[in-house]
Design a protein around this motif. Structure first.
Motif, PDB file in Angstrom:
ATOM      1  N   ALA A   1       0.861  -1.183   0.000  1.00  0.00           N
ATOM      2  CA  ALA A   1       0.000   0.000   0.000  1.00  0.00           C
ATOM      3  C   ALA A   1       0.900   1.237   0.000  1.00  0.00           C
ATOM      4  O   ALA A   1       2.095   1.148   0.311  1.00  0.00           O
ATOM      5  N   PHE A   2       0.330   2.394  -0.311  1.00  0.00           N
ATOM      6  CA  PHE A   2       1.185   3.552  -0.588  1.00  0.00           C
ATOM      7  C   PHE A   2       1.891   4.095   0.654  1.00  0.00           C
ATOM      8  O   PHE A   2       2.838   4.862   0.540  1.00  0.00           O
ATOM      9  N   LYS A   3       1.459   3.677   1.854  1.00  0.00           N
ATOM     10  CA  LYS A   3       2.148   4.129   3.060  1.00  0.00           C
ATOM     11  C   LYS A   3       3.643   3.752   3.026  1.00  0.00           C
ATOM     12  O   LYS A   3       4.461   4.404   3.669  1.00  0.00           O
ATOM     13  N   ASP A   4       3.974   2.693   2.279  1.00  0.00           N
ATOM     14  CA  ASP A   4       5.383   2.289   2.172  1.00  0.00           C
ATOM     15  C   ASP A   4       6.252   3.383   1.539  1.00  0.00           C
ATOM     16  O   ASP A   4       7.444   3.452   1.811  1.00  0.00           O
TER      17      ASP A   4
ATOM     18  N   GLY B   1      -4.870  -0.734  10.165  1.00  0.00           N
ATOM     19  CA  GLY B   1      -4.448  -1.757   9.204  1.00  0.00           C
ATOM     20  C   GLY B   1      -3.200  -1.402   8.411  1.00  0.00           C
ATOM     21  O   GLY B   1      -2.171  -2.069   8.520  1.00  0.00           O
ATOM     22  N   ASP B   2      -3.241  -0.336   7.618  1.00  0.00           N
ATOM     23  CA  ASP B   2      -2.156  -0.062   6.684  1.00  0.00           C
ATOM     24  C   ASP B   2      -0.942   0.617   7.324  1.00  0.00           C
ATOM     25  O   ASP B   2       0.198   0.220   7.102  1.00  0.00           O
ATOM     26  N   THR B   3      -1.182   1.655   8.115  1.00  0.00           N
ATOM     27  CA  THR B   3      -0.069   2.441   8.646  1.00  0.00           C
ATOM     28  C   THR B   3       0.833   1.617   9.564  1.00  0.00           C
ATOM     29  O   THR B   3       2.056   1.658   9.445  1.00  0.00           O
TER      30      THR B   3
ATOM     31  N   ALA C   1      -2.827   5.129  -7.458  1.00  0.00           N
ATOM     32  CA  ALA C   1      -3.289   3.772  -7.118  1.00  0.00           C
ATOM     33  C   ALA C   1      -2.631   3.411  -5.790  1.00  0.00           C
ATOM     34  O   ALA C   1      -1.458   3.078  -5.729  1.00  0.00           O
ATOM     35  N   THR C   2      -3.429   3.519  -4.710  1.00  0.00           N
ATOM     36  CA  THR C   2      -2.820   3.528  -3.382  1.00  0.00           C
ATOM     37  C   THR C   2      -2.676   2.151  -2.740  1.00  0.00           C
ATOM     38  O   THR C   2      -1.972   2.029  -1.743  1.00  0.00           O
ATOM     39  N   ALA C   3      -3.359   1.149  -3.246  1.00  0.00           N
ATOM     40  CA  ALA C   3      -3.154  -0.189  -2.678  1.00  0.00           C
ATOM     41  C   ALA C   3      -3.240  -1.232  -3.772  1.00  0.00           C
ATOM     42  O   ALA C   3      -3.909  -1.041  -4.793  1.00  0.00           O
TER      43      ALA C   3
ATOM     44  N   THR D   1      -8.656   9.934  -1.008  1.00  0.00           N
ATOM     45  CA  THR D   1      -8.195  10.713   0.142  1.00  0.00           C
ATOM     46  C   THR D   1      -8.869  10.323   1.450  1.00  0.00           C
ATOM     47  O   THR D   1     -10.066  10.055   1.493  1.00  0.00           O
ATOM     48  N   GLY D   2      -8.058  10.322   2.518  1.00  0.00           N
ATOM     49  CA  GLY D   2      -8.567  10.085   3.857  1.00  0.00           C
ATOM     50  C   GLY D   2      -8.091  11.209   4.779  1.00  0.00           C
ATOM     51  O   GLY D   2      -8.799  12.161   5.070  1.00  0.00           O
ATOM     52  N   ASN D   3      -6.829  11.098   5.172  1.00  0.00           N
ATOM     53  CA  ASN D   3      -6.257  12.075   6.084  1.00  0.00           C
ATOM     54  C   ASN D   3      -5.705  13.313   5.371  1.00  0.00           C
ATOM     55  O   ASN D   3      -5.110  14.182   5.989  1.00  0.00           O
ATOM     56  N   PHE D   4      -5.837  13.376   4.047  1.00  0.00           N
ATOM     57  CA  PHE D   4      -5.413  14.507   3.223  1.00  0.00           C
ATOM     58  C   PHE D   4      -3.894  14.645   3.095  1.00  0.00           C
ATOM     59  O   PHE D   4      -3.384  15.674   2.679  1.00  0.00           O
ATOM     60  N   GLY D   5      -3.138  13.596   3.436  1.00  0.00           N
ATOM     61  CA  GLY D   5      -1.678  13.685   3.323  1.00  0.00           C
ATOM     62  C   GLY D   5      -1.209  13.553   1.879  1.00  0.00           C
ATOM     63  O   GLY D   5      -0.394  14.335   1.388  1.00  0.00           O
ATOM     64  N   ASN D   6      -1.749  12.551   1.191  1.00  0.00           N
ATOM     65  CA  ASN D   6      -1.293  12.258  -0.157  1.00  0.00           C
ATOM     66  C   ASN D   6      -1.590  13.420  -1.112  1.00  0.00           C
ATOM     67  O   ASN D   6      -0.728  13.864  -1.871  1.00  0.00           O
ATOM     68  N   ILE D   7      -2.801  13.953  -1.046  1.00  0.00           N
ATOM     69  CA  ILE D   7      -3.162  15.044  -1.966  1.00  0.00           C
ATOM     70  C   ILE D   7      -2.463  16.340  -1.584  1.00  0.00           C
ATOM     71  O   ILE D   7      -2.125  17.163  -2.442  1.00  0.00           O
TER      72      ILE D   7
ATOM     73  N   PRO E   1     -11.430   1.087   3.644  1.00  0.00           N
ATOM     74  CA  PRO E   1     -11.344   1.453   5.058  1.00  0.00           C
ATOM     75  C   PRO E   1     -10.263   2.495   5.363  1.00  0.00           C
ATOM     76  O   PRO E   1     -10.409   3.237   6.342  1.00  0.00           O
ATOM     77  N   SER E   2      -9.220   2.562   4.552  1.00  0.00           N
ATOM     78  CA  SER E   2      -8.152   3.519   4.851  1.00  0.00           C
ATOM     79  C   SER E   2      -8.596   4.959   4.558  1.00  0.00           C
ATOM     80  O   SER E   2      -7.860   5.904   4.815  1.00  0.00           O
ATOM     81  N   MET E   3      -9.796   5.110   4.002  1.00  0.00           N
ATOM     82  CA  MET E   3     -10.344   6.446   3.767  1.00  0.00           C
ATOM     83  C   MET E   3     -11.558   6.705   4.647  1.00  0.00           C
ATOM     84  O   MET E   3     -12.239   7.704   4.471  1.00  0.00           O
TER      85      MET E   3
HETATM   86  C1  LIG Z   1      -3.864   5.880   3.839  1.00  0.00           C
HETATM   87  C2  LIG Z   1      -4.519   5.474   2.576  1.00  0.00           C
HETATM   88  C3  LIG Z   1      -5.277   6.376   1.797  1.00  0.00           C
HETATM   89  C4  LIG Z   1      -5.535   7.800   2.227  1.00  0.00           C
HETATM   90  O1  LIG Z   1      -4.384   8.595   2.157  1.00  0.00           O
HETATM   91  P1  LIG Z   1      -4.333  10.003   2.954  1.00  0.00           P
HETATM   92  O2  LIG Z   1      -2.941  10.468   2.796  1.00  0.00           O
HETATM   93  O3  LIG Z   1      -4.662   9.634   4.386  1.00  0.00           O
HETATM   94  O4  LIG Z   1      -5.336  10.893   2.361  1.00  0.00           O
HETATM   95  C5  LIG Z   1      -5.816   5.933   0.592  1.00  0.00           C
HETATM   96  N1  LIG Z   1      -5.647   4.650   0.184  1.00  0.00           N
HETATM   97  C6  LIG Z   1      -4.937   3.754   0.909  1.00  0.00           C
HETATM   98  C7  LIG Z   1      -4.817   2.365   0.414  1.00  0.00           C
HETATM   99  C8  LIG Z   1      -4.344   4.119   2.118  1.00  0.00           C
HETATM  100  O5  LIG Z   1      -3.646   3.202   2.832  1.00  0.00           O
END
Ligand SMILES: *Cc1c(COP(=O)(O)O)cnc(C)c1O
Length: 495
Positions: free
Chosen positions: A111-114, A145-147, A424-426, A267-273, A320-322
């Motif tokens: 997942a993109f947290k990596d 889960g992801d972080t 594509a985040t996961a 987007t979830g926590n608005f970090g990526n965007i 769920p990560s959003m």
């Molecule tokens: C964390 C996460 C997001 C949301 O990213 P933010 O930086 O929190 O907006 C989207 N997709 C996946 C798979 C994530 O793990």
């Protein structure tokens, strides 16, 4: 090169260097660290197009992390973006149905947290050395889960650090659970909680600020640090892949230098965007930053109305990560559109914590034109997965599917023909039951059988990150109730 200092979005704390901001995580006044001044590219787009991922990372990160030496930064980058990614491109682009998917899931936890958590440990221990902080860093995280897993992979066996992760024992996907309990590394500890993510998160926050615990840590040569997405050391590495995506399109002759593209970010926590926003401020020709939400559509409402309101039911979705109602990193954008005014931002954040809502002024709203918000419901998300598969054979995960749906809404409303990069985040393998259901496939009996079925369908190999789970030794079986979490921490650290 000009030194960039970091100040708090709430103003009261004195400016600090980049390495100090990374060590501290959150500013002392509760605000987030932001660059006191935003840098600009000192390389041309054509020069970037000739660079590999690691060189791009250096050329971008050096503009923000100005108190790291070239040798320090290059060594952090080399230690992070290596063969732990399953492709030398690190973040490849795949074209499908008229859009480019920026695959941010080729790291260890798919997942993109990596992308950020594989380099954060290196940035942190370098920062500790630079600031002559001899204490051992203790990373304490509650995860949905992801972080947590990405942080575990990043910090495993990194000298000078220990990491303890709490996860809701019945609240993560089968693959995510298996990833947790098989975590390697002598400095890692993973504990399942009898409770939900909020329980785990609340207890972790309490431990962070507990003065008695703080003294006990100090005495034993430890200090807490945070790996969550408000750390500037997670944000800066995320700017890199937007530059890399643009460079790839340019190198492959798909766009001209200077031509504008759009980016679409689930987007979830608005970090990526927010990282895309900083990339644009650096000088990357991005037109619209398209913010895709699931049914927890606080951000969609915010971009439409200028009012942020978290007073609404929390919806559990297939992405769920959003599933988030307070997008922490939005605070940084609020600060910038207020004209880097910490007073205005601090007042709005006070309203958020007191009433759960706030409204920005019209002039601030005028500065949001580069953003476009949209959202996808559960049916639309599943439909985005199946329609793309039927058209092209390419399989995406539910988070990415939310972005694909919203991109469709955007082009229908605006007719904007600019090329688009969808984050594509996961990997679909991480959320395989939702993906198989969307594709109308029967769910296999075990999570690993399902991975085989998905691989056959998508015509791609099972990622090594999943493959390696087949015979991985189970190392973490501890489960505790919420009120035993601190005892678990004390035992792990020998306090
Ligand atoms: C964390 C996460 C997001 C949301 O990213 P933010 O930086 O929190 O907006 C989207 N997709 C996946 C798979 C994530 O793990």
């Amino acid at each position: 090169m000009k030194e960039i200092l970091y100040r708090s979005t709430r103003g009261a704390a004195a400016p600090v260097t980049a390495s100090q901001a990374i060590l501290q995580g959150l500013a002392g006044d509760g605000g987030l660290f932001v660059p006191a001044e935003l840098p600009r590219f000192d390389r041309s787009l054509e020069e970037f197009a000739a660079m590999d991922y690691q060189e791009t990372a250096y050329q971008v990160m050096k503009l923000f992390l100005t108190d790291y030496t070239e040798a320090e930064l290059r060594s952090c980058i080399a230690g992070a973006y290596d063969s732990r990614f399953d492709t030398p491109e690190i973040a490849p682009l795949a074209e499908a149905d008229g859009a480019y998917y920026l695959e941010l899931f080729h790291g260890r936890t798919i997942a993109f947290k990596d992308m950020a958590l594989s380099i954060l440990p290196h940035l942190m221990i370098t920062a500790a050395k630079k600031n002559h902080d001899g204490r051992e860093i203790v990373i304490l995280t509650a995860t949905s889960g992801d972080t947590g897993k990405a942080a575990l992979e990043g910090f495993a066996d990194v000298p000078g650090t220990k990491i303890l992760v709490f996860y809701p024992k019945d609240g993560v996907s089968a693959i995510q659970k298996r990833q947790m309990i098989t975590q390697k590394g002598d400095n890692t500890c993973v504990v399942g909680i009898e409770g939900n993510f909020d329980d785990a998160q609340t207890s972790v926050k309490k431990m962070f600020t507990d003065p008695v615990l703080r003294v006990a840590l100090e005495k034993n040569g430890y200090h807490f640090s945070s790996a969550n997405s408000i750390n500037i050391g997670r944000l800066v590495p995320q700017i890199v892949y937007y530059v890399h995506a643009y460079s790839t399109l340019l190198r492959e002759g798909r766009i001209r230098a200077g031509e504008e593209i759009n980016v679409v970010v689930p987007t979830g926590n608005f970090g990526n965007i927010l990282a895309a926003y900083y990339a644009k401020r650096l000088g990357l020709p991005l037109h619209r930053l398209i913010c895709a939400s699931n049914e927890n559509k606080v951000l969609f409402d915010f971009f439409r109305t200028g009012s942020y309101d978290r007073n609404r039911p929390f919806v559990l979705t297939s992405s769920p990560s959003m599933d988030i109602l307070i997008s922490s990193n939005l605070e940084r954008l609020i600060y910038h559109i207020a004209g880097d005014d910490a007073k205005v931002n601090a007042a709005l954040m006070r309203e958020l914590s007191e009433k759960g809502s706030y409204s920005i002024t019209e002039s601030m709203q005028g500065k949001l034109e580069e953003f476009w918000g949209g959202y996808a419901g559960e049916r639309e998300t599943a439909e985005a997965i199946s329609s793309l598969y039927e058209k092209t054979g390419y399989v995406i995960d539910p988070h990415t599917a939310v972005a694909r749906h919203v991109y469709g809404l955007y082009t229908a409303e605006t007719g904007d023909p600019r090329p688009a990069v969808i984050a594509a985040t996961a990997s679909p393998f991480k959320f395989e039951s939702s993906v198989m259901r969307a594709l109308g496939q029967p769910e296999a009996q075990t999570d690993l059988d399902m991975a085989d079925a998905l691989a056959a369908l998508a015509n791609v190999p099972v990622p090594e990150a999943v493959e390696s789970l087949r015979d991985a030794e189970v190392r973490h079986t501890a489960v505790c109730s919420r009120d035993r979490m601190e005892a678990g921490l004390r035992r792990f650290l020998g306090l």
